[in-house]
Design a protein around this motif. Structure first.
Motif: not given
Length: 571
Positions: A247-251, A282-286, A372-376
């Motif tokens: 979530l933090l990486a997407s933001l 970071m997002s793909i790592l998560a 993947l959740n919709e927000a991300c």
């Protein structure tokens, strides 16, 4: 200049040799682990450890190759600097620290490179000795100290495991016995790689010379956190920390892409694009795809170093202006720099068959394939469009728009010391992605998506390009329409007030509380009942003891008389 060339040749030879080693290790499937025992304490051994595998050698090859290009480029960019040798030593110290970090699989030995990066980066950010550089350096150093403390705490937590070689504990079973260890490692990685809420230092670090920015933002300081998490990725799977990181990486991706569309400083736009790409890694790592993050890390390093070199060439030639609004039509005066900056920009956008396409498109498709959740999901999609949007805005303002520079500006590509390294990295930006994909993924997997999802990245990129170019061509910024939504523009353009919160917000909050505690506690009651009070009590007591120990007969007689009189009164 002689030291410059010597360092460049040495790093280039090192780059070739480490790449050959990496190819050999990929072919043989082996790796080498070397350790020296320093001391043993309660059956826990403290070692200096090194790991030599295909990943560390390949990353080392890229770091040394980009560093050699940056050092050669610095000969032209920093040619008039009286402290050129000091600059060279600092850059070499920076590369050495990164090298230690890359080949360290041990939490104790990794501190050598981790703290070395923090220290040398501070020295490089304050290189131009003025107030702005000093403030930026302090923000950079203090933000990174949070991560250093997290590493130190993780070392203390790993004591119960009997060793600090995190490479052996990354299976996720044993490491679960130490609660909070994953959270501390992720916190350290987030500070080094400038994820929300530690993002403010990365654009501020642009106070450093441009060759340093090319090195920092491509393959060294900001990638250290990503690399640590790549090594640690096995321990993160299935934890709550992984979801929070996603979530933090997407933001961070979304925030950086939005901010770059309102920024006018050329170097800060490129810095925000780095922040956006770090969010992608970071997002793909998560999501659990460490090798994909490593692939994008290497591909991104090539075109980001090229982007900064071209920006430095333009700034250097355009009378040291960094505002893109006073540039324009540079394609007529700097064809080599403009060709390379366009190449790097297109690679950044993920244009097919350039370096960024192979990693970025694969990351997006794997993300769409994952649960993947919709927000991300929407943050990922919109951030991809914003990347292309600010890239084409930059192309319009600086490269193809109206000529806005002074008529006395001699803008040209005359300095070959600065143009030749661009050509070398330009070749890497074209063929690097395909070559890396063949090496890292020799047998590619089939990704089955619907036609809409397959075309989504291409459609979003096309819409971003059209929006970024046409809106600025219609001179929306010059017509002052942004003043009607001034609050929104300031909020989006200032990285959601993060620089303000990270500096004045912290100083007004935590530092003022610290000052109050110091005044009331350390210098107040604890001092009165603690060190100073104890000193006064014992010093006064010692005076009475000293008098009593003088062996004075009169004193003993007085004491005896007083004792006898008291005894008689009692009787």
């Amino acid at each position: 200049m002689k030291m410059n060339l010597t360092s460049m040749v040495f790093l280039m030879v090192l780059s070739v040799s480490t790449m050959v080693s990496s190819l050999f290790l990929i072919y043989s499937g082996g790796s080498y682990f070397i350790e020296w025992e320093i001391l043993t304490l309660n059956s826990c051994s403290l070692e200096m450890a090194l790991i030599i595998d295909w990943m560390s050698m390949m990353f080392m090859s890229f770091v040394t190759f980009i560093s050699s290009m940056v050092l050669f480029y610095s000969g032209g960019y920093m040619g008039g600097d009286p402290n050129m040798n000091r600059f060279m030593y600092l850059v070499l110290g920076f590369v050495t620290s990164m090298g230690f970090l890359i080949i360290s699989p041990n939490m104790v030995s990794i501190l050598v490179g981790w703290d070395g990066l923090g220290l040398v980066s501070y020295a490089l950010v304050i290189y131009y000795q003025n107030e702005k550089s000093a403030n930026a350096g302090m923000l950079t150093a203090l933000s990174n100290r949070v991560g250093d403390v997290a590493i130190l705490l993780s070392i203390s937590l790993m004591f119960s495991l009997g060793g600090w070689n995190f490479l052996f504990y990354s299976g996720g079973v044993e490491i679960g016995s130490v609660k909070g260890l994953c959270a501390l490692v992720v916190l350290a990685a987030m500070t080094k790689s400038a994820q929300i809420p530690f993002s403010a230092w990365l654009p501020a670090a642009m106070a450093a010379p441009t060759p340093v920015s090319a090195l920092v933002h491509s393959s060294t300081l900001v990638t250290a956190g990503v690399y640590l998490l790549i090594r640690f990725s096995g321990a993160l799977s299935g934890t709550l920390v992984q979801t929070v990181l996603l979530l933090l990486a997407s933001l961070t991706m979304f925030m950086a892409g939005l901010g770059a569309n309102f920024e006018t400083d050329l170097k800060k736009i490129i810095a925000l694009s780095t922040l956006s790409q770090l969010g992608v890694m970071m997002s793909i790592l998560a999501m659990g795809w460490a090798e994909l993050a490593f692939f994008h890390l290497l591909a991104h390093a090539l075109f980001k170093a090229l982007l900064f070199m071209c920006a430095g060439s333009i700034i250097h030639s355009a009378g040291d202006y960094q505002d893109i609004r006073v540039m324009g039509s540079l394609v007529n005066f700097m064809p080599v720099s403009v060709m390379n900056i366009n190449l790097a920009n297109l690679a950044l956008c993920g244009t097919p068959f350039l370096a960024g396409f192979y990693s970025k498109d694969l990351i997006l498709e794997v993300a769409f394939l994952n649960p993947l959740n919709e927000a991300c999901f929407w943050l990922l999609v919109v951030a991809t469009g914003l990347t292309v949007c600010y890239t084409f805005r930059l192309i319009f303002y600086s490269l193809t728009g109206d000529y806005n520079l002074s008529s006395l500006s001699g803008v040209s590509d005359e300095d070959s010391t600065m143009t030749w390294p661009m050509v070398g990295l330009g070749v890497g930006s074209v063929i690097g992605g395909a070559s890396l994909s063949w090496l890292i993924f020799p047998s590619p997997s089939m990704i089955c998506l619907s036609l809409e999802f397959k075309l989504l990245a291409l459609i979003v990129s096309f819409l971003g390009a059209v929006t970024g170019y046409l809106l600025n061509m219609m001179m929306v910024n010059y017509s002052l329409k942004s003043l009607s939504n001034y609050g929104l523009v300031v909020f989006a353009g200032s990285m959601w007030f993060m620089p303000f919160i990270s500096t004045r917000g912290v100083s007004k909050g935590f530092l003022s509380l610290g000052a109050l505690y110091q005044q009331v506690g350390d210098a107040g009651w604890s001092e009165y009942y603690g060190g100073q009070g104890g000193y006064l009590f014992f010093s006064k007591s010692s005076k009475y003891l000293q008098v009593a120990q003088d062996n004075n007969v009169k004193i003993y007689m007085v004491v005896l008389v007083m004792w006898l009189s008291g005894l008689l009164v009692a009787v």
